[in-house]
Write an enzyme that holds these catalytic residues in place. Structure first.
Site, PDB file in Angstrom:
ATOM      1  CB  THR A  72      -3.343   0.751  -8.432  1.00  0.00           C
ATOM      2  OG1 THR A  72      -3.124   0.653  -7.318  1.00  0.00           O
ATOM      3  CG2 THR A  72      -3.912   2.015  -8.760  1.00  0.00           C
ATOM      4  CB  THR A 112      -1.207   1.982  -2.997  1.00  0.00           C
ATOM      5  OG1 THR A 112      -1.829   1.809  -1.732  1.00  0.00           O
ATOM      6  CG2 THR A 112       0.476   2.251  -2.895  1.00  0.00           C
ATOM      7  CG  LEU A 201       5.227   2.759  -3.366  1.00  0.00           C
ATOM      8  CD1 LEU A 201       5.923   2.812  -4.652  1.00  0.00           C
ATOM      9  CD2 LEU A 201       4.121   1.520  -3.502  1.00  0.00           C
ATOM     10  CB  CYS A 256      -0.895  -3.675   0.335  1.00  0.00           C
ATOM     11  SG  CYS A 256      -2.359  -2.930   0.063  1.00  0.00           S
ATOM     12  CD  GLN A 258       3.821 -11.174  -5.055  1.00  0.00           C
ATOM     13  OE1 GLN A 258       4.079 -11.850  -4.045  1.00  0.00           O
ATOM     14  NE2 GLN A 258       3.559 -11.441  -6.231  1.00  0.00           N
TER      15      GLN A 258
END
Ligand code: UDX
Length: 446
Positions: A72, A112, A201, A256, A258
């Site tokens: 993603t 994610t 997140l 992840c 950034q």
């Protein structure tokens, strides 16, 4: 999946992917990723209850539970470009599952994803399937690269989010039973769907924020007479703050941090919360500053120019014990140095040359031919450092600590500068040898 297969011998785990080379590599002893301890886990389960295949439709048909673990990345086009997550691959997976499934399935989001994606997945599944029932769960992964196997075997927690309906709760229990083979039940946290998505997140944003916070202090330490490692130790002993993730560095990288913060920022803007968006965006700005600051320090120290000077870069991976280079500080530091016409020579024990060139070319700062001409990749650190004006340590590989630093000093141009972007070396010893040492966040250096 390898760890699930190892710990749950009665569960058949099929890993399917459209990339035949990648799938073939999982069948060999040269796995497509470098991760300590992983080969042993794979070998134990492979052929027993862990299988790799490119037959995606068969994998979907046979499964009771399907984990979507596709990429993603941050969108590189259109609306939300540079910030929003690109859900193309997730959506394609969901559509394929809906098309192929003939029996009820639990679909687990492992990638994610922005908050409320599960809802979109569910909508696609329900609207396009042939009367099959789907439950969608969010089960974010918290492992860190380089320590993936130990993180999976002994997780701080496993998080499972699901719909608060009888079917949703039953699906949560089914996935809980899988993890309960080796994770104590009190460490398995069950939440509503959106809380789980948002927690991933938020966890990454908080972790990255700690690094940006200590990196911001490193700049202040350098301007004054303080030492960032001493400050980190002093504050980390406060049990409310804690000692982890306070290591000042040349800037965080990885696939992840950034991406997830950009995602969070985009979500906040979308929901009309510009102040919240700006707050988290600052974590990224501080990280960009840290990378730029390190490169500028090199240029300033080398008498304001690195033009045609050989700079040796030790490490290209975004952290030690991985060959992953995504968002590595090395890419940005070398790009700055190349802009100033340096001749950069890189050594990394795990990263192949083609990844380094691909990383640089992706920035599109200059042509691939120019990158190839200006950046040289060495297969041993001594060649990379020979005749160099300066050395920059970018990744904290253990082997850098035990290099023959006297030999390296003897082979370099003088004055021999060393920039330790990870504070892993013994600076006093290096100064005794004759190096001019700069270290992140050390205001008291000679
Ligand atoms: C991270 C999260 O830790 C993990 O929970 C999530 O699932 C994925 O993202 P990862 O990116 O693999 O994992 O590595 P991590 O160990 O978190 O390091 C990220 C970056 O921060 C690296 O570049 C690392 O060198 C840097 N870092 C880490 C620091 O600069 N200082 C620190 O104190 C810790």
């Amino acid at each position: 999946m390898a760890v699930i297969a190892q710990k749950c011998p009665e569960i058949k785990v099929n890993v399917v992917d459209i990339n035949p080379e990648r799938i073939a590599a999982w069948e060999t002893d040269e796995l497509p990723i470098y991760e300590p301890g992983l080969l042993e886990v794979v070998k134990e389960a492979r052929g027993r209850n862990l299988f790799f295949s490119t037959d995606i439709e068969k994998g979907i048909s046979e499964a009771d539970m399907i984990f979507i673990s596709v990429n993603t990345p941050t969108k590189t086009y259109g609306m939300g470009k540079g910030r929003a997550a690109d859900l193309k691959y997730v959506e394609l997976s969901a559509r394929q599952i809906a098309r192929v499934a003939k029996t009820n399935k639990i679909v687990v989001e492992k990638s994610t994803l922005p908050v409320r994606t599960a809802q979109s997945i569910k909508a696609i599944l329900d609207e396009t399937s042939n009367g099959v029932k789907f439950s969608v769960l969010s089960n974010p992964e918290f492992l860190a690269e380089g320590t993936a196997v130990t993180d999976l075997l002994k997780p701080d927690r496993v998080l499972i989010g699901g719909e608060q309906t009888p079917e949703g709760l039953a699906a949560i229990e089914a996935l809980t039973d899988v993890y309960a083979h080796w994770v104590p039940r009190e460490r398995i946290i069950q939440t509503r769907l959106w809380s789980s998505e948002l927690s991933k997140l938020t966890a990454n944003a908080f972790l990255a924020q700690r690094i940006s916070s200590i990196n911001s202090i490193s700049a202040l330490c350098e301007a004054t007479d303080a030492d960032v490692d001493e400050v980190a130790h002093a504050i980390g002993t406060d049990s409310r703050i804690g000692p982890k993730f306070l290591k000042s560095s040349v800037g965080f990288g990885g696939s992840c941090f950034q991406k997830d913060i950009l995602n969070l920022v985009y979500l906040c803007e979308h929901f009309g919360l510009p102040e919240v968006a700006a707050y988290w965006d600052q974590v990224i700005k501080m990280n960009d500053y840290q990378k730029r600051r390190f490169a500028q320090k090199i240029i300033h120290t080398l008498f304001n120019t690195v033009s045609d000077k050989k700079i040796a870069m030790l490490g290209w991976a975004f952290k030690k014990d991985t060959n992953d280079t995504r968002e590595s500080a090395a890419i940005y530091v070398s790009d700055h140095l190349l802009n100033d016409h340096a001749s950069v020579h890189v050594y990394d024990p795990q990263v192949p040359a083609k990844s380094m060139y691909a990383d640089l070319n992706y920035l599109e700062t200059r042509s691939p031919e120019e990158n190839r001409a200006m950046l040289t990749v060495n297969t041993n650190p001594y060649d990379a450092c020979k005749d160099a004006h300066a050395i920059a340590i970018i990744t904290e590989w253990d082997e850098f600590k035990t290099l023959d630093w006297k030999r390296i000093f003897g082979s370099m141009k003088k004055p021999a500068f060393l920039f330790d972007g990870r504070n892993i070396l013994n600076h006093e010893e290096l100064r005794k040898i004759g190096f001019k040492v700069y270290a992140i966040g050390k205001g008291h250096q000679g």
